[in-house]
Design an enzyme around this catalytic site. Structure first.
Site, PDB file in Angstrom:
ATOM      1  N   LYS A   1      32.238  28.310  45.648  1.00  0.00           N
ATOM      2  CA  LYS A   1      31.742  29.302  44.744  1.00  0.00           C
ATOM      3  C   LYS A   1      31.746  29.001  43.381  1.00  0.00           C
ATOM      4  O   LYS A   1      32.643  28.015  42.816  1.00  0.00           O
ATOM      5  CB  LYS A   1      32.864  30.538  44.983  1.00  0.00           C
ATOM      6  CG  LYS A   1      32.226  31.855  44.763  1.00  0.00           C
ATOM      7  CD  LYS A   1      31.342  32.406  45.794  1.00  0.00           C
ATOM      8  CE  LYS A   1      30.524  33.752  45.562  1.00  0.00           C
ATOM      9  NZ  LYS A   1      29.900  34.527  46.707  1.00  0.00           N
TER      10      LYS A   1
HETATM   11  P1  NAD Z   1      24.363  42.835  42.500  1.00  0.00           P
HETATM   12  O1  NAD Z   1      24.780  42.388  41.234  1.00  0.00           O
HETATM   13  O2  NAD Z   1      22.866  42.506  42.911  1.00  0.00           O
HETATM   14  O3  NAD Z   1      24.685  44.382  42.756  1.00  0.00           O
HETATM   15  C1  NAD Z   1      26.006  44.911  42.671  1.00  0.00           C
HETATM   16  C2  NAD Z   1      25.979  46.447  42.790  1.00  0.00           C
HETATM   17  O4  NAD Z   1      27.271  47.054  42.728  1.00  0.00           O
HETATM   18  C3  NAD Z   1      25.234  47.019  41.640  1.00  0.00           C
HETATM   19  O5  NAD Z   1      24.668  48.049  41.958  1.00  0.00           O
HETATM   20  C4  NAD Z   1      26.329  47.524  40.581  1.00  0.00           C
HETATM   21  O6  NAD Z   1      26.107  48.377  39.668  1.00  0.00           O
HETATM   22  C5  NAD Z   1      27.363  47.808  41.744  1.00  0.00           C
HETATM   23  N1  NAD Z   1      28.780  47.669  41.010  1.00  0.00           N
HETATM   24  C6  NAD Z   1      29.320  46.853  40.142  1.00  0.00           C
HETATM   25  N2  NAD Z   1      30.601  47.329  40.075  1.00  0.00           N
HETATM   26  C7  NAD Z   1      30.862  48.378  40.793  1.00  0.00           C
HETATM   27  C8  NAD Z   1      31.886  49.164  40.987  1.00  0.00           C
HETATM   28  N3  NAD Z   1      33.069  49.177  40.078  1.00  0.00           N
HETATM   29  N4  NAD Z   1      31.716  50.484  41.557  1.00  0.00           N
HETATM   30  C9  NAD Z   1      30.478  50.592  42.275  1.00  0.00           C
HETATM   31  N5  NAD Z   1      29.474  50.099  42.082  1.00  0.00           N
HETATM   32  C10 NAD Z   1      29.771  48.955  41.415  1.00  0.00           C
HETATM   33  O7  NAD Z   1      25.159  42.275  43.501  1.00  0.00           O
HETATM   34  P2  NAD Z   1      24.905  41.765  45.164  1.00  0.00           P
HETATM   35  O8  NAD Z   1      24.322  40.403  45.356  1.00  0.00           O
HETATM   36  O9  NAD Z   1      24.341  42.946  45.757  1.00  0.00           O
HETATM   37  O10 NAD Z   1      26.238  41.697  45.740  1.00  0.00           O
HETATM   38  C11 NAD Z   1      27.310  42.847  46.137  1.00  0.00           C
HETATM   39  C12 NAD Z   1      28.386  42.236  46.841  1.00  0.00           C
HETATM   40  O11 NAD Z   1      27.655  41.646  48.018  1.00  0.00           O
HETATM   41  C13 NAD Z   1      29.272  41.081  46.228  1.00  0.00           C
HETATM   42  O12 NAD Z   1      30.357  41.414  46.639  1.00  0.00           O
HETATM   43  C14 NAD Z   1      28.669  39.673  46.705  1.00  0.00           C
HETATM   44  O13 NAD Z   1      29.952  38.793  46.487  1.00  0.00           O
HETATM   45  C15 NAD Z   1      28.296  40.137  48.085  1.00  0.00           C
HETATM   46  N6  NAD Z   1      27.327  39.407  48.712  1.00  0.00           N
HETATM   47  C16 NAD Z   1      26.200  39.199  47.989  1.00  0.00           C
HETATM   48  C17 NAD Z   1      25.136  38.307  48.640  1.00  0.00           C
HETATM   49  C18 NAD Z   1      23.792  37.955  48.301  1.00  0.00           C
HETATM   50  O14 NAD Z   1      23.013  37.382  48.920  1.00  0.00           O
HETATM   51  N7  NAD Z   1      23.440  38.906  46.887  1.00  0.00           N
HETATM   52  C19 NAD Z   1      25.959  37.709  49.962  1.00  0.00           C
HETATM   53  C20 NAD Z   1      26.921  37.860  50.300  1.00  0.00           C
HETATM   54  C21 NAD Z   1      27.865  38.707  49.774  1.00  0.00           C
END
Ligand code: NAD
Length: 416
Positions: A105
């Protein structure tokens, strides 16, 4: 919640799985530590001429099963301990999906909302240069995470390529399609979450298409998961982003919201035909399935008693604390853990990497079918292990992950 607490939680999960496996104490010690942690401090000249110094990280947890893989997060709260915990989870996740990677990471402590596009590009190119000593298409392949996207991946690919002397698409995944990105990568994590949700529903003899779903986070993972579940016929009653949440017990028009607001932080508050609620209220809404897809430590001892969903599918990494996890499992709530539920992203990142190395690209249908197959196989493997060990889904996924990594480590032997 601090990074050290997140790392403690990741280590507690490992210790719990180790008990079921009677894991050798020395091997347990190896698996509880990262193989390599790089901390970099680097300057960026801002648009107004001032120099700001940023701290960034790249942590590689384990290379027993192959090169390391894991996203890069831009967030003000990122620290080396949180990054280490996330790298550990990536190791187990790749092993549960049975793809040939170890976990890594990366991250930069930065609030990207305060940067211009030009500043973001400069920060990214300098950070890529700083971590170039440990990443590489055969050694450690980053991807997007919170705060980063395809454009950031494109800058990193270009920076590494400029320094190598030729184009190296396989050094990073989650790139735009014209640069060697894969069809289906953007949707992959959300798609995998919904495959896992379908499987969970099957086990409970219910049909996902008839369920009321709440999704926390409307970024990459949350918005796609909401849109796909909605297309499958489910009713999405609540969604949120960092600035707030919206609710309609009769269902929100997700396709419209997806096209207008996905990827636009804070956008959903503009939508009028709904009730405005807080993120705390959102998690406690009356619904059948809850998909936390924002950040870690959202379902905790504080709100666990008020959670009404009977199935939780973790789109985010680490959204449920250990207390809450135990409480909900005892109450009969099925928690489909992050290292299984959100593996779709790394699975299609793996496909992207394979396509880049071969310079041979697949059609979207092929990507989605292969993703679907691997997700279902991983889900069924975890369910089988859960039944065999009479444990919960997270422990079962951890047992599979730790066992596969241990077997690889033992088969390779300890050098020299
Ligand atoms: P992103 O930045 O595209 O979206 C994050 C979302 O969460 C946004 O809508 C943001 O406004 C919201 N957010 C942030 N802080 C918040 C809070 N305190 N309360 C409520 N909403 C909040 O990120 P993403 O890529 O969608 O990732 C989201 C989660 O999924 C993370 O934990 C990430 O590690 C995990 N993840 C992502 C991927 C990927 O391929 N993008 C893969 C596996 C896991």
């Amino acid at each position: 919640m601090s990074g050290s607490r997140v790392l403690e939680m990741a280590r507690e999960q490992l210790a719990h799985a180790a008990k079921y496996l009677d894991l050798d104490p020395g091997l347990h010690e190896v698996l509880s530590r990262p193989k390599r942690q790089l901390i970099v401090n680097f300057p960026v000249v801002m648009d107004n001429g001032e120099v700001h110094c940023y701290e960034g990280y790249r942590v590689q947890h384990n290379t027993g099963r192959g090169p390391t893989k894991g996203g890069i997060r831009y967030h003000p709260d990122v620290d080396v301990e949180e990054t280490t915990a996330l790298a550990m989870w990536m190791t187990w996740k790749c092993a549960v999906a049975d793809i040939p990677y170890g976990g890594a990471k990366g991250g930069v402590k930065v609030d990207t909302k305060k940067l211009s596009l030009r500043e973001l590009e400069k920060l990214t190119r300098r950070f890529a240069t700083e971590i170039n000593i440990v990443i590489g298409e055969r050694s450690d392949i980053p991807a997007p995470d919170i705060g980063t996207n395809g454009q950031v991946m494109a800058w990193i690919m270009d920076t590494i390529s400029m320094q190598t002397g030729y184009t190296v698409p396989g050094v990073i995944t989650g790139k735009p399609i014209p640069l060697g990105g894969s069809q289906g990568r953007i949707e992959a994590t959300g798609r995998g979450v919904i495959v896992a949700a379908h499987e969970a529903c099957k086990e409970r003899n219910i049909d996902l298409n008839k369920q009321r779903i709440v999704v926390q986070g409307f970024g990459n993972v949350g918005s796609v998961a909401a849109e796909l579940a909605h297309r499958d016929g489910a009713t999405i009653v609540g969604i949120s982003d960092a600035r707030g949440a919206i609710y309609n017990p009769n269902g929100l028009p997700i396709s419209e919201l997806y096209h207008k607001y996905s990827g636009r932080d804070g956008g959903i508050a503009e939508y009028a035909d709904c009730e405005k609620i807080t993120n705390e209220q959102l998690l406690e809404l009356d619904c059948d399935i809850l998909i936390p897809a924002a950040i870690q430590q959202q379902i905790t001892a504080k709100n666990m008693a008020n959670i009404k969903a009977s199935i939780i599918v973790e789109g985010a990494n680490g959204p449920t604390t250990i207390d809450a996890d135990n409480y909900l499992t005892d109450k009969g709530v099925m928690v489909v853990p992050d290292i299984l539920a959100n593996a779709g992203g790394v699975i299609v990142s793996y496909f992207e990497w394979v396509q880049d190395l071969q310079n041979f690209f697949w059609e979207e249908g092929e990507v989605n079918n292969k993703l679907d197959r691997i997700m279902r196989r991983a889900y069924l493997g975890v369910a089988e292990t859960r039944d065999k060990f009479k444990c919960d889904m997270r422990t079962a996924a951890m047992i599979i992950g730790v066992q596969r990594v241990s077997e690889a480590t033992q088969a390779r032997g300890i050098f020299p």
